[in-house]
Design an enzyme around this catalytic site. Sequence first.
Site, PDB file in Angstrom:
ATOM      1  N   LYS A   1     -12.714  -4.626 -30.515  1.00 40.04           N
ATOM      2  CA  LYS A   1     -12.784  -5.714 -29.534  1.00 40.04           C
ATOM      3  C   LYS A   1     -14.090  -5.682 -28.757  1.00 40.04           C
ATOM      4  CE  LYS A   1     -10.791  -5.322 -25.240  1.00 40.04           C
ATOM      5  NZ  LYS A   1     -11.560  -5.716 -24.056  1.00 40.04           N
ATOM      6  N   ASN A   2     -14.423  -4.513 -28.210  1.00 38.27           N
ATOM      7  CA  ASN A   2     -15.565  -4.483 -27.295  1.00 38.27           C
ATOM      8  C   ASN A   2     -16.907  -4.605 -28.015  1.00 38.27           C
ATOM      9  OD1 ASN A   2     -13.883  -4.516 -25.126  1.00 38.27           O
ATOM     10  ND2 ASN A   2     -13.930  -2.294 -24.785  1.00 38.27           N
TER      11      ASN A   2
ATOM     12  N   ARG B   1     -14.118 -10.427 -19.315  1.00 41.09           N
ATOM     13  CA  ARG B   1     -15.217  -9.712 -18.702  1.00 41.09           C
ATOM     14  C   ARG B   1     -16.540  -9.950 -19.434  1.00 41.09           C
ATOM     15  NH1 ARG B   1     -16.922  -7.478 -14.158  1.00 41.09           N
ATOM     16  NH2 ARG B   1     -18.244  -5.707 -14.556  1.00 41.09           N
TER      17      ARG B   1
ATOM     18  N   CYS C   1      -9.652  -8.001 -17.195  1.00 39.17           N
ATOM     19  CA  CYS C   1      -8.473  -7.287 -16.703  1.00 39.17           C
ATOM     20  C   CYS C   1      -8.643  -6.916 -15.236  1.00 39.17           C
ATOM     21  CB  CYS C   1      -8.234  -6.032 -17.528  1.00 39.17           C
ATOM     22  SG  CYS C   1      -7.405  -6.376 -19.084  1.00 39.17           S
TER      23      CYS C   1
ATOM     24  N   ARG D   1     -14.974  -4.964 -10.077  1.00 42.09           N
ATOM     25  CA  ARG D   1     -15.845  -4.883 -11.263  1.00 42.09           C
ATOM     26  C   ARG D   1     -17.112  -5.708 -11.029  1.00 42.09           C
ATOM     27  NH1 ARG D   1     -12.160  -5.627 -16.582  1.00 42.09           N
ATOM     28  NH2 ARG D   1     -13.848  -4.492 -17.579  1.00 42.09           N
ATOM     29  N   PRO D   2     -17.988  -5.207 -10.163  1.00 44.08           N
ATOM     30  CA  PRO D   2     -19.213  -5.973  -9.878  1.00 44.08           C
ATOM     31  C   PRO D   2     -20.159  -5.975 -11.081  1.00 44.08           C
ATOM     32  CG  PRO D   2     -19.295  -3.835  -8.797  1.00 44.08           C
ATOM     33  CD  PRO D   2     -17.936  -3.936  -9.448  1.00 44.08           C
ATOM     34  N   ILE D   3     -21.152  -6.882 -11.072  1.00 45.02           N
ATOM     35  CA  ILE D   3     -22.155  -6.885 -12.152  1.00 45.02           C
ATOM     36  C   ILE D   3     -23.561  -6.733 -11.558  1.00 45.02           C
ATOM     37  CG2 ILE D   3     -20.766  -8.145 -13.852  1.00 45.02           C
ATOM     38  CD1 ILE D   3     -22.410 -10.664 -13.132  1.00 45.02           C
ATOM     39  N   ASP D   4     -23.628  -6.044 -10.424  1.00 43.19           N
ATOM     40  CA  ASP D   4     -24.927  -5.893  -9.757  1.00 43.19           C
ATOM     41  C   ASP D   4     -25.973  -5.211 -10.645  1.00 43.19           C
ATOM     42  OD1 ASP D   4     -22.930  -3.763  -9.134  1.00 43.19           O
ATOM     43  OD2 ASP D   4     -24.695  -2.731  -8.358  1.00 43.19           O
ATOM     44  N   GLN D   5     -25.538  -4.260 -11.472  1.00 42.15           N
ATOM     45  CA  GLN D   5     -26.515  -3.553 -12.316  1.00 42.15           C
ATOM     46  C   GLN D   5     -27.039  -4.457 -13.434  1.00 42.15           C
ATOM     47  OE1 GLN D   5     -27.598  -0.313 -11.494  1.00 42.15           O
ATOM     48  NE2 GLN D   5     -26.428  -0.993  -9.724  1.00 42.15           N
TER      49      GLN D   5
ATOM     50  N   ASP E   1      -9.971   3.593 -21.223  1.00 43.07           N
ATOM     51  CA  ASP E   1      -9.084   2.650 -21.923  1.00 43.07           C
ATOM     52  C   ASP E   1      -7.909   3.352 -22.592  1.00 43.07           C
ATOM     53  OD1 ASP E   1     -10.841   0.719 -21.142  1.00 43.07           O
ATOM     54  OD2 ASP E   1     -11.783   0.476 -23.098  1.00 43.07           O
TER      55      ASP E   1
ATOM     56  N   ILE F   1     -13.191   5.963 -13.574  1.00 46.48           N
ATOM     57  CA  ILE F   1     -14.045   4.807 -13.887  1.00 46.48           C
ATOM     58  C   ILE F   1     -13.641   3.576 -13.085  1.00 46.48           C
ATOM     59  CG2 ILE F   1     -14.998   3.364 -15.747  1.00 46.48           C
ATOM     60  CD1 ILE F   1     -15.667   6.327 -16.138  1.00 46.48           C
TER      61      ILE F   1
ATOM     62  N   ARG G   1      -4.749  -9.985 -25.920  1.00 39.84           N
ATOM     63  CA  ARG G   1      -6.191 -10.085 -25.643  1.00 39.84           C
ATOM     64  C   ARG G   1      -6.976  -9.109 -26.516  1.00 39.84           C
ATOM     65  NH1 ARG G   1      -8.380  -9.227 -20.041  1.00 39.84           N
ATOM     66  NH2 ARG G   1     -10.149  -9.287 -21.418  1.00 39.84           N
TER      67      ARG G   1
HETATM   68  N1  EPU Z   1     -20.025  -1.098 -12.204  1.00 44.74           N
HETATM   69  C1  EPU Z   1     -20.721  -1.433 -11.076  1.00 44.74           C
HETATM   70  N2  EPU Z   1     -21.743  -2.332 -11.192  1.00 44.74           N
HETATM   71  C2  EPU Z   1     -22.072  -2.914 -12.363  1.00 44.74           C
HETATM   72  C3  EPU Z   1     -21.343  -2.570 -13.513  1.00 44.74           C
HETATM   73  C4  EPU Z   1     -20.316  -1.649 -13.405  1.00 44.74           C
HETATM   74  O1  EPU Z   1     -20.446  -0.941  -9.977  1.00 44.74           O
HETATM   75  O2  EPU Z   1     -23.001  -3.723 -12.395  1.00 44.74           O
HETATM   76  C5  EPU Z   1     -18.937  -0.098 -12.112  1.00 44.74           C
HETATM   77  C6  EPU Z   1     -17.574  -0.692 -12.394  1.00 44.74           C
HETATM   78  O3  EPU Z   1     -17.007  -1.244 -11.227  1.00 44.74           O
HETATM   79  C7  EPU Z   1     -16.807   0.482 -12.941  1.00 44.74           C
HETATM   80  C8  EPU Z   1     -17.877   1.304 -13.646  1.00 44.74           C
HETATM   81  O4  EPU Z   1     -19.130   0.856 -13.132  1.00 44.74           O
HETATM   82  O5  EPU Z   1     -16.305   1.236 -11.869  1.00 44.74           O
HETATM   83  C9  EPU Z   1     -17.889   1.187 -15.149  1.00 44.74           C
HETATM   84  O6  EPU Z   1     -17.900  -0.168 -15.549  1.00 44.74           O
HETATM   85  P1  EPU Z   1     -18.526  -0.632 -16.934  1.00 44.74           P
HETATM   86  O7  EPU Z   1     -19.612  -1.601 -16.631  1.00 44.74           O
HETATM   87  O8  EPU Z   1     -18.866   0.543 -17.759  1.00 44.74           O
HETATM   88  O9  EPU Z   1     -17.314  -1.385 -17.609  1.00 44.74           O
HETATM   89  P2  EPU Z   1     -17.273  -2.846 -18.221  1.00 44.74           P
HETATM   90  O10 EPU Z   1     -18.517  -3.125 -18.982  1.00 44.74           O
HETATM   91  O11 EPU Z   1     -16.820  -3.794 -17.199  1.00 44.74           O
HETATM   92  C10 EPU Z   1     -16.301  -2.039 -20.513  1.00 44.74           C
HETATM   93  C11 EPU Z   1     -15.138  -2.419 -21.378  1.00 44.74           C
HETATM   94  C12 EPU Z   1     -13.861  -1.944 -20.707  1.00 44.74           C
HETATM   95  C13 EPU Z   1     -13.939  -0.442 -20.511  1.00 44.74           C
HETATM   96  C14 EPU Z   1     -15.195  -0.066 -19.721  1.00 44.74           C
HETATM   97  C15 EPU Z   1     -15.411   1.426 -19.586  1.00 44.74           C
HETATM   98  C16 EPU Z   1     -15.905  -4.409 -22.472  1.00 44.74           C
HETATM   99  C17 EPU Z   1     -15.823  -5.882 -22.621  1.00 44.74           C
HETATM  100  N3  EPU Z   1     -15.126  -3.864 -21.554  1.00 44.74           N
HETATM  101  O12 EPU Z   1     -16.088  -2.696 -19.266  1.00 44.74           O
HETATM  102  O13 EPU Z   1     -12.817  -2.266 -21.592  1.00 44.74           O
HETATM  103  O14 EPU Z   1     -12.810  -0.007 -19.795  1.00 44.74           O
HETATM  104  O15 EPU Z   1     -16.357  -0.631 -20.371  1.00 44.74           O
HETATM  105  O16 EPU Z   1     -15.489   2.023 -20.825  1.00 44.74           O
HETATM  106  O17 EPU Z   1     -16.652  -3.745 -23.188  1.00 44.74           O
HETATM  107  C18 EPU Z   1     -10.583  -2.682 -22.179  1.00 44.74           C
HETATM  108  O18 EPU Z   1     -10.982  -2.777 -23.354  1.00 44.74           O
HETATM  109  O19 EPU Z   1      -9.360  -2.611 -21.867  1.00 44.74           O
HETATM  110  C19 EPU Z   1     -11.576  -2.624 -21.118  1.00 44.74           C
HETATM  111  C20 EPU Z   1     -11.270  -2.843 -19.841  1.00 44.74           C
END
Ligand code: EPU
Length: 422
Positions: free
Chosen positions: A24-25, A96, A120, A125-129, A309, A331, A401
């Site tokens: 999926k991812n 996401r 989910c 789950r911010p996207i600031d980075q 996950d 996480i 999903r």
């Molecule tokens: N974070 C920030 N700022 C950012 C990005 C992330 O503070 O700009 C924080 C998040 O809040 C979190 C941590 O960093 O606490 C890790 O987040 P990450 O960005 O790694 O996760 P993601 O990209 O939102 C993906 C998977 C998730 C999986 C996580 C961790 C996808 C589409 N989603 O999410 O998958 O849990 O990585 O491995 O790739 C799932 O499949 O059930 C799922 C939720």
Amino acid sequence: MTNERMLIVGGRRLEGMVRISGAKNSAVAVIPATILSSTPCVIENLPDIEDVRVSVETLRHLGATVDWDPAGGVMQVDPSTINKTEVPLELSRKMRASSYYIGVLLARYGEARVPMPGGCDIGRRPIDQHLKGMRALGATVETSYGMVIAESPGLVGNDIFMDMVTVGGTINVMLAATRAEGMTIIHNAAKEPHIVDLANFLNSMGCRIKGAGTDTIRIRGTREMVARRPYAIIPDQIETGTLMIAAAGTHGDVTITGCIPTHMEALTAKLLEMGARVDEKDDAIRVRSLGGHRSVSFKTQVYPGFPTDLQQPMSALLCTASGTSRVVENIFESRFRHLAEMERMGANIRVYEQTAVIEGVPQLHAAAVEASDLRAGAALVIAGLMAQGTTEIYNTHYIDRGYEHLEDKLNSLGAKISRFTP
Ligand code: EPU
């Protein structure tokens, strides 16, 4: 979204062979990346899941021509017909990975308008980075009324230090940097298998990405990407883990084929520690258990640590392991909502902030329970398989999903799972 529920007759041992679907991812990153190509792309081994359907809708909304054969797992995308750079809210809030359209649209068309993504509900789950990375490449990025508006006449490569290890942030910056002038270096990058898969896909179109799978990724920008051959995405690490845990939980004997055992090492180590037997071949894993599991403790970590996950499915298995297990979720801030549902099934669990303390009980009992997110749903399916009686799971749409035909696969191993709409 429907009212559909899942019924699981518990206590049946899983036995046999089952094949893993595409990840999926990876799929939700590779599909938007097709926008970067100047020629049509063919993607293989895509899972037939809701997040892929949303990805197809998003591409079509942007104007791309998409042919998708869900049964065959093959998709052809012709991005040359794209005529929009804005993703609508009703699509972006569904997952996401919608945030990846910021990176690809910015790279390809110099502009993107994407509402803040959904996905989910497992905490903040911010996207600031992601946005910081794009600004470092020279883009102007604003958020207004929940919409991310990114623009650039031409991105320029840069050194980017991620403040934390983020899977999505690494992917999005990698996507944006593919067409930037010069070299981009992402420091403190995530190392998950789907990051390597995306880099392989981009490189197959002529990108020059090195270091994916390590914490420093180098991307030399290229102006033209051309898809030369079909690209097959990797097997799903989390589906593999979910089935491994289900096999152990039902004291079964299951051979999982078409998977990558090296992606599973953190889970395999824990299953062995609990007393299950795990045998690995090149692309198969056999999990056998006679029960009598011992408690184990673990903390979720970025790859290659124990994946967040799989924390939820694994905690179902720990409910009947003898002794006290401690699970620390590092996480996401709110990924324990399945535990209250498992308590309704007789589990003995206490939660202290980010730590769950699970005291093993001899047996779980069926109950009506509610999935709060995708992996919570998977955890409840496993708990249902382990329990005595017939468990009823509400909110099955979360499971759809991210798992391709989960109950068909489990039923082929001897489970008895059905759905009904009241
Ligand atoms: N974070 C920030 N700022 C950012 C990005 C992330 O503070 O700009 C924080 C998040 O809040 C979190 C941590 O960093 O606490 C890790 O987040 P990450 O960005 O790694 O996760 P993601 O990209 O939102 C993906 C998977 C998730 C999986 C996580 C961790 C996808 C589409 N989603 O999410 O998958 O849990 O990585 O491995 O790739 C799932 O499949 O059930 C799922 C939720």
